[in-house]
Design an enzyme around this catalytic site. Structure first.
Site, short mmCIF file in Angstrom:
data_model
loop_
_atom_site.label_atom_id
_atom_site.label_comp_id
_atom_site.label_asym_id
_atom_site.label_seq_id
_atom_site.Cartn_x
_atom_site.Cartn_y
_atom_site.Cartn_z
N ARG A 177 0.82 -1.21 0.00
CA ARG A 177 0.00 0.00 0.00
C ARG A 177 0.86 1.27 0.00
O ARG A 177 0.32 2.38 -0.10
CB ARG A 177 -0.89 0.05 1.26
N TYR A 180 0.69 4.34 -2.36
CA TYR A 180 -0.39 5.31 -2.12
C TYR A 180 -0.15 6.09 -0.84
O TYR A 180 -0.11 7.32 -0.84
CB TYR A 180 -1.71 4.54 -2.05
N ASN A 209 -12.74 7.54 4.21
CA ASN A 209 -13.56 6.77 3.26
C ASN A 209 -14.86 7.47 2.86
O ASN A 209 -15.72 7.70 3.70
CB ASN A 209 -13.92 5.40 3.86
N ASN A 225 -18.55 -2.44 -3.43
CA ASN A 225 -18.60 -3.90 -3.55
C ASN A 225 -19.88 -4.46 -2.93
O ASN A 225 -20.60 -5.23 -3.56
CB ASN A 225 -17.42 -4.54 -2.80
N PRO A 241 -10.44 -9.85 9.53
CA PRO A 241 -11.37 -10.57 10.41
C PRO A 241 -12.80 -9.99 10.41
O PRO A 241 -13.67 -10.56 11.04
CB PRO A 241 -10.71 -10.38 11.78
N ARG A 310 -10.19 2.97 11.93
CA ARG A 310 -10.07 4.28 11.33
C ARG A 310 -11.30 5.12 11.66
O ARG A 310 -12.42 4.71 11.38
CB ARG A 310 -9.94 4.13 9.82
N1 LIG Z 1 -12.97 8.21 -2.07
C1 LIG Z 1 -12.30 8.09 -0.94
O1 LIG Z 1 -12.73 7.41 -0.03
C2 LIG Z 1 -11.01 8.82 -0.72
C3 LIG Z 1 -10.43 8.77 0.54
C4 LIG Z 1 -9.23 9.45 0.76
C5 LIG Z 1 -8.66 10.19 -0.26
N2 LIG Z 1 -9.25 10.24 -1.48
C6 LIG Z 1 -8.59 11.01 -2.54
O2 LIG Z 1 -9.54 11.77 -3.27
C7 LIG Z 1 -9.18 11.81 -4.65
C8 LIG Z 1 -10.34 11.35 -5.53
O3 LIG Z 1 -10.71 10.03 -5.16
P1 LIG Z 1 -11.94 9.28 -5.87
O4 LIG Z 1 -12.55 8.39 -4.87
O5 LIG Z 1 -12.78 10.27 -6.59
O6 LIG Z 1 -11.13 8.36 -6.91
P2 LIG Z 1 -11.34 8.07 -8.47
O7 LIG Z 1 -10.41 6.95 -8.80
O8 LIG Z 1 -12.78 7.92 -8.78
O9 LIG Z 1 -10.83 9.42 -9.13
C9 LIG Z 1 -9.49 9.70 -9.40
C10 LIG Z 1 -9.41 10.36 -10.77
O10 LIG Z 1 -8.04 10.69 -11.06
C11 LIG Z 1 -7.75 10.31 -12.40
N3 LIG Z 1 -6.29 10.05 -12.49
C12 LIG Z 1 -5.57 9.06 -11.90
N4 LIG Z 1 -4.26 9.16 -12.23
C13 LIG Z 1 -4.13 10.26 -13.02
C14 LIG Z 1 -3.04 10.89 -13.69
N5 LIG Z 1 -1.79 10.40 -13.60
N6 LIG Z 1 -3.28 11.99 -14.44
C15 LIG Z 1 -4.54 12.49 -14.55
N7 LIG Z 1 -5.62 11.93 -13.95
C16 LIG Z 1 -5.43 10.83 -13.21
C17 LIG Z 1 -8.62 9.08 -12.63
O11 LIG Z 1 -8.86 8.80 -13.99
C18 LIG Z 1 -9.91 9.47 -11.91
O12 LIG Z 1 -10.80 10.20 -12.72
C19 LIG Z 1 -7.91 10.97 -4.77
O13 LIG Z 1 -6.79 11.84 -4.71
C20 LIG Z 1 -7.93 10.09 -3.55
O14 LIG Z 1 -6.63 9.72 -3.14
C21 LIG Z 1 -10.41 9.56 -1.74
O1 LIG Z 2 -10.27 6.82 3.32
C1 LIG Z 2 -9.11 6.63 3.06
O2 LIG Z 2 -8.22 7.30 3.53
C2 LIG Z 2 -8.73 5.55 2.09
O3 LIG Z 2 -9.78 4.64 2.14
C3 LIG Z 2 -9.85 3.65 1.22
O4 LIG Z 2 -8.96 2.56 1.57
P1 LIG Z 2 -9.63 1.37 2.39
O5 LIG Z 2 -10.22 1.87 3.66
O6 LIG Z 2 -8.68 0.25 2.50
O7 LIG Z 2 -10.83 1.01 1.41
P2 LIG Z 2 -11.63 -0.28 1.03
O8 LIG Z 2 -10.96 -1.02 -0.05
O9 LIG Z 2 -13.01 0.18 0.80
O10 LIG Z 2 -11.57 -1.21 2.34
C4 LIG Z 2 -12.22 -0.88 3.54
C5 LIG Z 2 -12.31 -2.11 4.42
O11 LIG Z 2 -13.25 -2.99 3.83
C6 LIG Z 2 -12.72 -4.27 3.71
N1 LIG Z 2 -13.33 -4.88 2.50
C7 LIG Z 2 -13.10 -4.39 1.26
C8 LIG Z 2 -13.72 -4.92 0.17
C9 LIG Z 2 -14.59 -6.01 0.35
O12 LIG Z 2 -15.19 -6.57 -0.62
N2 LIG Z 2 -14.79 -6.47 1.59
C10 LIG Z 2 -14.20 -5.93 2.68
O13 LIG Z 2 -14.44 -6.39 3.80
C11 LIG Z 2 -11.21 -4.11 3.63
O14 LIG Z 2 -10.54 -5.25 4.13
C12 LIG Z 2 -11.01 -2.90 4.54
O15 LIG Z 2 -10.85 -3.33 5.87
C13 LIG Z 2 -9.68 4.26 -0.15
O16 LIG Z 2 -9.81 3.34 -1.13
C14 LIG Z 2 -8.46 5.08 -0.28
O17 LIG Z 2 -8.39 5.73 -1.52
C15 LIG Z 2 -8.58 6.14 0.72
O18 LIG Z 2 -7.48 6.99 0.69
#
Ligand SMILES: NC(=O)c1ccc[n+]([C@@H]2O[C@H](COP(=O)([O-])OP(=O)(O)OC[C@H]3O[C@@H](n4cnc5c(N)ncnc54)[C@H](O)[C@@H]3O)[C@@H](O)[C@H]2O)c1
Ligand SMILES: O=C(O)[C@H]1O[C@H](OP(=O)(O)OP(=O)(O)OC[C@H]2O[C@@H](n3ccc(=O)[nH]c3=O)[C@H](O)[C@@H]2O)[C@H](O)[C@@H](O)[C@@H]1O
Length: 350
Positions: A177, A180, A209, A225, A241, A310
């Site tokens: 991870r 990222y 999240n 999912n 778990p 978290r």
């Molecule tokens: N959704 C969450 O729970 C979450 C949590 C923490 C942080 N973030 C941050 O928020 C932002 C947006 O997340 P999201 O959930 O909308 O994800 P997402 O994957 O839907 O959106 C990301 C976008 O960035 C574009 N992208 C990726 N790499 C690129 C590159 N090299 N050049 C140009 N474009 C590029 C993708 O095509 C996509 O449209 C991200 O920076 C992510 O790290 C999201």
């Molecule tokens: O909020 C954040 O800071 C981060 O949260 C997520 O990362 P994560 O929490 O690991 O996201 P998920 O893949 O949704 O997983 C959440 C939890 O669900 C669990 N999970 C995931 C998928 C699934 O099918 N079942 C399941 O139990 C994973 O094990 C994990 O414990 C995002 O994907 C990151 O981009 C973001 O930066």
């Protein structure tokens, strides 16, 4: 209303040329004077805003919100790795030459779902490091304010609970991870170094999240999912778990927080998230009860370094931004269900 959205497929490595102008003074300086183009009569809008990652999940909702203000002109830079043109289709009705002169930059571009950011980890690091460097170079050249969407993953597998912004985190620097987590940590460092060294106006949001309509159906994150699985009558895959926790924020609350942070006076980092905390088993039970009471819940293997708990401490967001989330998980899930039903073509049973 002038819907001056300009959208282009762009990767950050290509943007390097636009970004830097080779000034390396170390003393803190006031922000540079905006380019004269900013005041040119050619431009009609009061505020030009660049959203990187604007075709993605959070980014496209942010674009909708920014476009509500008719004085805003929004430019999107996205390479469509995880984003989609469909998310922006309603705004794409004007094509203009690409003149990157902006007042604000919302820098979101980065794959966010673990399966996508782990798919090409080197590219994920490049996007976080080179991409952020280039956007900071752009901010420096045009005197724009820049907001980075960082993440709660900078806290790693946290040993402090709930997490407040003063916690430095517990991150594995060499794990799967890390591209990222460490990528975002370097992005935060770059933001602060440009702020201290070049006087750039920065804002850092640590997003927890976030879920809602428009998430990729097969995005791999837990809420999308479970909802897709419930609608397809497939077992909900709780990764073991199942007692690990997350705190889920609805996307409209998130976008509201991001805009407040951009408009306010604080650099951050500021946690933006919903403090309501759930185990993955509880989340699965909620989805089952609300969406498909017949569906099975199954336990599957987890992935390495999955954070065990978290939950954001949002005291700072409340005090400094006057922000707190409004939408509870049980109210947000049905809103996302509606969107997923439409896209999966699974009508609600009467
Ligand atoms: N959704 C969450 O729970 C979450 C949590 C923490 C942080 N973030 C941050 O928020 C932002 C947006 O997340 P999201 O959930 O909308 O994800 P997402 O994957 O839907 O959106 C990301 C976008 O960035 C574009 N992208 C990726 N790499 C690129 C590159 N090299 N050049 C140009 N474009 C590029 C993708 O095509 C996509 O449209 C991200 O920076 C992510 O790290 C999201
Ligand atoms: O909020 C954040 O800071 C981060 O949260 C997520 O990362 P994560 O929490 O690991 O996201 P998920 O893949 O949704 O997983 C959440 C939890 O669900 C669990 N999970 C995931 C998928 C699934 O099918 N079942 C399941 O139990 C994973 O094990 C994990 O414990 C995002 O994907 C990151 O981009 C973001 O930066």
């Amino acid at each position: 209303m002038h819907l001056g959205i300009r959208q282009f497929k762009k990767d950050f490595e290509v943007m390097a040329k636009e970004a830097s102008n080779g000034d390396h003074n170390s003393a803190t300086k006031p922000p540079p004077t905006p380019s004269p183009l900013r005041n040119s009569k050619f431009f009609q809008s009061n505020m030009r805003i660049l959203v990187t990652g604007g075709a993605g999940f959070i980014g496209s909702h942010l674009v909708d919100k920014l476009m509500e203000n008719e004085k805003n002109e929004v430019i999107v830079a996205d390479n469509y790795f995880t984003g989609s043109k469909d998310n922006l289709r309603k705004w794409i009705d004007v094509t203009e030459p690409l003149l990157i002169e902006v007042d604000q930059i919302y820098h979101l571009a980065c794959p966010a779902s673990p399966i996508f950011y782990k798919y090409n980890p080197v590219k994920t690091i490049k996007t976080n490091v080179i991409g952020t460097l280039n956007m900071l170079g752009l901010a420096k050249r045009v005197g724009a304010r820049i907001l980075l969407t960082s993440t709660s993953e900078v806290y790693g597998d946290p040993l402090v609970h709930p997490q407040d912004e003063s916690y430095w985190g517990n991150v594995n620097p060499i794990g799967v991870r890390s591209c990222y987590d460490e990528g975002k940590r370097v992005a935060e460092t770059l933001m602060f170094d440009y702020h201290r060294q070049h006087g750039i106006e920065i804002r850092i949001a640590r997003i927890f999240n976030t879920y809602g309509p428009r998430m990729n159906i097969d995005d791999g994150r837990v809420v999308s999912n479970f909802i897709a699985q419930a609608l397809r009558d497939e077992p909900l895959t709780v990764q073991s778990p199942g007692t690990q926790t997350r705190s889920f924020c609805y996307v409209s609350d998130m976008v509201d927080g991001l805009v407040r942070l951009m408009e306010g006076d604080n650099t951050g980092p500021i946690n933006i998230g919903n403090p309501g905390e759930f185990t993955m088993i509880e989340l699965a039970e909620n989805v089952k009860e609300l969406i498909n009471p017949e569906v099975e819940i199954t336990m599957v293997e987890n992935t390495p370094d999955d954070p065990r708990q978290r939950k954001p401490d949002i005291t700072k967001a409340k005090e400094l931004l006057g922000w707190e989330p409004k939408i509870k998980l049980r109210d947000g899930l049905p809103l996302m269900e509606e969107d997923f039903r439409l896209r999966l073509d699974v009508p609600k049973k009467k």
